[in-house]
Structures are given as C-alpha cells and as structure tokens.
Write an enzyme that holds these catalytic residues in place. Structure first.
Site, PDB file in Angstrom:
ATOM      1  N   HIS A 155       0.841  -1.212   0.000  1.00 43.33           N
ATOM      2  CA  HIS A 155       0.000   0.000   0.000  1.00 43.33           C
ATOM      3  C   HIS A 155       0.869   1.251   0.000  1.00 43.33           C
ATOM      4  CE1 HIS A 155      -3.910   2.046   1.325  1.00 43.33           C
ATOM      5  NE2 HIS A 155      -3.006   3.015   1.283  1.00 43.33           N
ATOM      6  N   HIS A 191       1.333   5.423  -2.183  1.00 41.13           N
ATOM      7  CA  HIS A 191       0.841   6.427  -3.137  1.00 41.13           C
ATOM      8  C   HIS A 191       2.057   7.067  -3.804  1.00 41.13           C
ATOM      9  CE1 HIS A 191      -3.348   6.540  -1.446  1.00 41.13           C
ATOM     10  NE2 HIS A 191      -2.698   6.035  -0.417  1.00 41.13           N
ATOM     11  N   GLN A 217     -10.900   8.603  -4.311  1.00 40.11           N
ATOM     12  CA  GLN A 217     -10.753   9.138  -2.951  1.00 40.11           C
ATOM     13  C   GLN A 217     -11.880  10.085  -2.553  1.00 40.11           C
ATOM     14  OE1 GLN A 217      -7.232  10.487  -0.133  1.00 40.11           O
ATOM     15  NE2 GLN A 217      -6.988  11.361  -2.143  1.00 40.11           N
ATOM     16  N   HIS A 240      -9.299   1.699   0.710  1.00 43.12           N
ATOM     17  CA  HIS A 240      -9.089   2.405   1.971  1.00 43.12           C
ATOM     18  C   HIS A 240     -10.390   2.245   2.758  1.00 43.12           C
ATOM     19  CE1 HIS A 240      -5.857   4.157  -0.335  1.00 43.12           C
ATOM     20  NE2 HIS A 240      -5.443   4.897   0.690  1.00 43.12           N
ATOM     21  N   GLU A 255     -10.926   4.898   7.434  1.00 47.80           N
ATOM     22  CA  GLU A 255      -9.723   5.609   7.904  1.00 47.80           C
ATOM     23  C   GLU A 255     -10.183   6.836   8.684  1.00 47.80           C
ATOM     24  OE1 GLU A 255      -6.943   6.846   4.897  1.00 47.80           O
ATOM     25  OE2 GLU A 255      -5.490   7.557   6.371  1.00 47.80           O
ATOM     26  N   ASP A 265       2.337   3.514   2.900  1.00 44.21           N
ATOM     27  CA  ASP A 265       1.282   4.484   2.567  1.00 44.21           C
ATOM     28  C   ASP A 265       1.841   5.777   1.989  1.00 44.21           C
ATOM     29  OD1 ASP A 265      -1.275   5.428   2.230  1.00 44.21           O
ATOM     30  OD2 ASP A 265      -1.721   5.675   4.358  1.00 44.21           O
TER      31      ASP A 265
END
Ligand SMILES: [Zn+2]
Length: 412
Positions: free
Chosen positions: A56, A58, A151, A209, A212, A308
């Site tokens: 995981h 980005h 997102q 996700h 969170e 992350d």
C-alpha cells in the site's frame, strides 16, 4: 546454474543453506555444497529471504514536502491540500519523485509494490498516465500493480464512476475505493457495490481504503465483508487502514472481524500514518487509531503493513523500508512475544504476498528467484536492527548491493 548463494541462513529456521538459481527460478535449496555456478555470492551467514512486498503506497504524492502545508495535521486537511496541488501536477515531476521512492525501496529489498492513484474530477486520468509511465520505466526492476482510487467518493459523483470504468479500461490493475468518503453508510454500500461491478467485469482484485477515521459510526468493513462473501471474492479483497475498529466496542469488533475472516479479506495496517493522523482531536486518553491487529490475527485474518506515504502533506517521515514500518507496527500493536515477532516480520513478506496472491513466493525449489539477503540472524534481529540488504535479487539477477563498513579506529 546461473547463480549460487552460499553460506546463507534460511529466514524461517536459521538453518545454514545454499541456494541455486537457473532461468530466474530457484532450482536447489541444499544443506550440501552445490556445484560451481556462473556467478557466486557468499552471504557470510546472513539471512536469505524472499524479497519484501509493499502492499500500500501512493507514488503520485511522494516527496511533495513543505512542513507548513498541513496546519491541523489531519487527514481531512491533507486531502484538501493535495487536491489543490494535483490539479496542476506535472507528470515529469510525478515520475521524478516516484522514481526516487522506488529506487529507495528496491534497495531495501522490495520486489512487489502496489500504488493507489487518485481518480476524481480534479485528477481525471492524468495521474494514471503518470503512474503507467512509472510502471513502464521500472518494469525490469520491480512488479507494480496500480489501483484506481476514487478518494472523493463515487455514490456522490456519477462522473467519478465513469472515470473509474475508464481507468480500469486503460491500465489500472485493481479496483480501489474509499467508502467512508461518502455521505453515510447507505452510500458506502453503493460505493462498494459499484466497485464489485467493476471487479467482476474485469476479473480484478479489490483494494480499498476502509474506515480511515476514528469515528465509530463508520463500519464499511462489514459491508465489504458481506459483499466479498456474496460475490465469492474470497481472498481477492484487501482493506487498508481499518482505523475505526479501534473506536468500536468489543462486541461490534468481534462480529465484524468474524466476517472479515470468513471473507478472507487481507487487512493492511498503516501504523505510522494512523498513529500520526488519527486521535488528534482526543484529549487524554488518546486513541491510537490503528486496526485491532492482535484480534484480527487471532481470528485467522491475514494482516500486513504498508508505508502508505513518504514525506508529504499526510506524513512528514518515511524511509521506504518495510522493516521500519513493521517495527513501528510492532510498537503500535503491542507485538512482542516470539510468535508475534515472527508474524510481524512476515507482514511485509509472506502476509503481504497473499494480497498479490503470489503462488511462487518463498525459498523453495520452483519459487521465483526474487530474493533479499538481509544482515540479520533472526526475525527479531531483522526488525530491531533493520540491517543492510546486502543483495537484492530479481529473477536471479543482482539488482543492488549494500554493505556498511564500520571503521573501528580505536583498534590498533
Ligand atoms: Zn493510502
């Protein structure tokens, strides 16, 4: 044989071993001496492990750093700050920053990597194009899977649904999601349904996700488990973060964790990020905001850990070393016994490999020769010292060598 590694110790048992490789595959794992090969490595007693796995990350916003960007330090403000930046992001700059992150993580022994890509009105498919360029640039150095990541929600914006379908048609490998970005749990259910439509159409895995937040209202993990079971997607779904479960009561956690185990959902905790972003509004006692790692593992759920973020508006630190992330996870989740230490060391290895459904992962004849030789003699030693990754090997080819020499000037 193309390559023989001598004087190594097996990652699981510590036994001395020699490993032979031909055509990118492990062809011998032996306690006896193997014949001379074209290339030889003396591991000098270090540990041989299958290469590490980053489940995981980005890539697109790694290393966008200005310490003043996120005043509150919350996830909410980080998403807002990033929204303003991604509108004008240059793809050359994306590739440049992502390359630094990948080169670093490869040298730490990572050979399988997942990156989430924002798909929304602002980003459109631009960041997907940048990530595809990165995947192409690094294709001989690391396996990268790209996750289409809505997102800003899908149920609240039909245009994003359309963009997500386009992303899956144009190079994304995995369907992402963020159900708690929706208005309520009903819309979260719709969000997950849409993702499963895409996954069925493309025969793709899902990696979302999930929850969170430290608001216990959110329990989209339960919806994800229900729909995973209903769709027969057992073992093909990953749930990152799962912070809200730290705020649920025990009865609710027990009920949902049982469903997660039945659905064979892979949970990924991002302990460094969660410790930093969650619980910020709490007075004391402050919630830690990380998934219930012990309860999940006790229920038989596969738990791994992810980096992350790397030095950006979400997180000021990061080193791209999965062993550092595993050590932080151990602290956050109170993992200290020998069995828990073994499990923690397996998180960025055998556990995360399950997210990728790798069949040929490990040190055995027939396994893919993606390996890392770690300056360590045990799991606890590997986590504690995070020693040199002396050799990182991909398909039997040495990619990197690292050896720290300490000059002890006080010696004669
Ligand atoms: Zn993430």
């Amino acid at each position: 044989m193309d390559l023989v590694i001598r004087n190594a110790r097996l990652d699981k048992t510590g036994e001395p071993v020699e490993v032979g490789i031909s055509g990118g595959i492990i062809t011998a794992v032996s306690h006896e001496s193997l014949p001379v090969a074209e290339k030889e490595i003396d591991a000098q007693g270090a540990m041989i492990s299958p290469a590490l796995v980053e489940p995981h990350f980005h890539l697109e916003n790694a290393l966008i750093w200005d310490g003043a960007l996120n005043h509150s330090g919350t996830l909410h403000e980080a998403i807002q700050v990033y929204g303003a930046i991604k509108k004008d992001m240059s793809l050359d700059d994306l590739v440049r920053r992502a390359s630094i992150a990948l080169e670093t993580t490869i040298a730490y022994g990572v050979q399988w990597f997942r990156s989430h890509i924002d798909i929304d009105r602002t980003a459109q498919l631009n960041l997907l194009r940048g990530n595809i360029a990165v995947r192409e640039k690094f294709k001989d150095l690391i396996d990268i899977q790209l996750i289409a990541f809505p997102q800003m929600g899908m149920a609240r914006d039909p245009q994003v649904i359309d963009l997500m379908w386009q992303a899956m048609d144009n190079g994304a490998d995995v369907v992402g999601g963020m159900p708690h970005a929706e208005n309520d749990m009903n819309d979260a259910a719709r969000h997950i349904e849409i993702a499963f439509e895409m996954a069925r159409k493309h025969n793709a895995d899902i990696d979302m996700h999930i929850d969170e937040t430290d608001n216990p209202y959110w329990h989209s993990l339960e919806l994800l488990a229900d729909q995973t079971i209903a769709n027969g997607w057992h073992g093909r779904v990953s749930a990152g973060h799962c912070c809200a479960m730290s705020a649920w009561d025990d009865a609710m956690a027990e009920r949902i964790i049982a469903k997660v185990a039945e659905a064979k959902i892979n949970v990924i905790t991002m302990a460094p990020i969660n410790l930093m972003l969650e619980g910020r509004a709490d007075s004391h006692p402050k919630r830690r905001g990380i998934a219930r790692v012990k309860e999940l593992m006790e229920a038989g759920v596969n738990v791994s850990c992810g980096q992350d973020d790397l030095q950006n508006m979400f997180y000021s630190y990061g080193n791209m070393d999965p062993l550092e992330v595993a050590l932080i996870t151990a602290h956050a989740a109170h993992l200290r016994s020998p069995a828990e230490i073994e499990a923690t060391f397996d998180m960025p290895r055998y556990h995360a490999a399950q997210n990728f459904r790798l069949q040929n992962y490990g040190i055995f004849v027939g396994a893919r020769a993606n390996l890392v030789i770690i300056d360590a003699n045990s799991a606890v030693d590997a986590l504690r010292r995070q020693g040199d990754r002396r050799y990182v090997i991909r398909d039997g080819r040495v990619l990197t060598e690292t050896q720290t020499h300490i000059h002890r000037h006080y010696e004669a």
